[in-house]
Design a protein around this motif. Structure first.
Motif, PDB file in Angstrom:
ATOM      1  N   VAL A 193       0.853  -1.192   0.000  1.00  0.00           N
ATOM      2  CA  VAL A 193       0.000   0.000   0.000  1.00  0.00           C
ATOM      3  C   VAL A 193       0.884   1.235   0.000  1.00  0.00           C
ATOM      4  O   VAL A 193       1.868   1.304   0.741  1.00  0.00           O
ATOM      5  CB  VAL A 193      -0.932   0.028   1.229  1.00  0.00           C
ATOM      6  N   SER A 194       0.540   2.209  -0.848  1.00  0.00           N
ATOM      7  CA  SER A 194       1.236   3.491  -0.868  1.00  0.00           C
ATOM      8  C   SER A 194       0.210   4.614  -0.886  1.00  0.00           C
ATOM      9  O   SER A 194      -0.821   4.514  -1.561  1.00  0.00           O
ATOM     10  CB  SER A 194       2.142   3.606  -2.098  1.00  0.00           C
ATOM     11  N   ARG A 195       0.500   5.665  -0.170  1.00  0.00           N
ATOM     12  CA  ARG A 195      -0.375   6.848  -0.163  1.00  0.00           C
ATOM     13  C   ARG A 195       0.399   8.088  -0.594  1.00  0.00           C
ATOM     14  O   ARG A 195      -0.045   9.211  -0.327  1.00  0.00           O
ATOM     15  CB  ARG A 195      -0.981   7.030   1.228  1.00  0.00           C
ATOM     16  N   GLU A 196       1.520   7.886  -1.280  1.00  0.00           N
ATOM     17  CA  GLU A 196       2.408   9.001  -1.590  1.00  0.00           C
ATOM     18  C   GLU A 196       2.692   9.181  -3.078  1.00  0.00           C
ATOM     19  O   GLU A 196       3.405  10.113  -3.460  1.00  0.00           O
ATOM     20  CB  GLU A 196       3.743   8.793  -0.861  1.00  0.00           C
ATOM     21  N   LEU A 197       2.168   8.331  -3.932  1.00  0.00           N
ATOM     22  CA  LEU A 197       2.548   8.370  -5.350  1.00  0.00           C
ATOM     23  C   LEU A 197       1.730   9.349  -6.178  1.00  0.00           C
ATOM     24  O   LEU A 197       2.185   9.801  -7.225  1.00  0.00           O
ATOM     25  CB  LEU A 197       2.443   6.967  -5.956  1.00  0.00           C
ATOM     26  N   PHE A 198       0.526   9.669  -5.732  1.00  0.00           N
ATOM     27  CA  PHE A 198      -0.351  10.549  -6.501  1.00  0.00           C
ATOM     28  C   PHE A 198      -0.707  11.780  -5.675  1.00  0.00           C
ATOM     29  O   PHE A 198      -1.040  11.671  -4.497  1.00  0.00           O
ATOM     30  CB  PHE A 198      -1.630   9.806  -6.915  1.00  0.00           C
TER      31      PHE A 198
END
Length: 206
Positions: free
Chosen positions: A18-23
């Motif tokens: 899970v990533s919350r930093e790419l967009f």
């Protein structure tokens, strides 16, 4: 690998990440606005399960509506998404040697109460899909609204799961062939942009 390193490390270790930093929020808002516009103008179709002759609409299994992206006719909002996902594809190939060749993606709208039962993303007769992705477009999504993506990371422990809320900017990446998952019902409309990285297909026996 840079920007994608934490996500790829998670994926390599546990088959999901899970990533919350790419967009950026501006990118998410542009995609959400486009999805809402398409929905209001009747551009979404009810999703089906299976493929080819086995393809059928089964709302008791899957209740979302989808609109496919056309790689050759991308809007500005879609282009921003597509370019970042292409960068992720190249980073995955360099780090994990997975041989990903292309991306397919669609918007998905789940009306209130809609769900998608537990499943794998790989077709039984085609192993092209290797990595699944879900980018969530729901601004100010409260936990009480539900709609989590439920991942089952261990096939030997089917009672064990991880829930990821569909909050704006959250990107979930997981193995299409090993991670069972489901979409839980929500109390409000739920938007996502779902994609699959594909390798060269090897047709399998049903």
């Amino acid at each position: 690998m840079g920007l994608f390193a934490p996500l790829i490390d998670q994926l390599a270790e546990q088959h999901w990440a899970v990533s919350r930093e790419l967009f950026s929020m501006a990118e998410i808002e542009a995609l959400a606005c486009e999805a809402w516009h398409g929905w209001r103008n009747g551009l979404f179709l009810q999703a089906a399960i299976g493929r080819d002759a086995q393809r059928q609409v089964r709302s008791e299994i899957r209740g979302d509506f989808i609109r496919w992206l056309d790689e050759h006719a991308l809007t500005p909002a879609q282009t921003s998404y597509w370019m970042k996902m292409e960068q992720l594809k190249e980073a995955l190939n360099q780090a994990l040697f997975v041989g990903l060749r292309e991306l397919e993606a669609h918007y998905a709208v789940y009306p209130p109460g809609a769900f998608y039962r537990k499943h794998l993303d790989r077709f039984r007769t085609d192993d092209a899909r290797l990595i699944s992705t879900s980018l969530y477009l729901n601004i100010d999504w409260p936990e009480a609204a539900g709609g989590a993506l439920r991942l089952y990371p261990c096939q030997d422990e089917p009672q064990r799961f991880v829930d990821v809320l569909p909050q704006a900017g959250t990107l979930v990446v997981f193995r299409s062939d090993t991670i069972y998952h489901e979409v839980l019902p929500a109390t409000r409309m739920r938007l996502s942009l779902t994609g699959w990285f594909r390798r060269r297909s090897l047709r399998l026996q049903a």
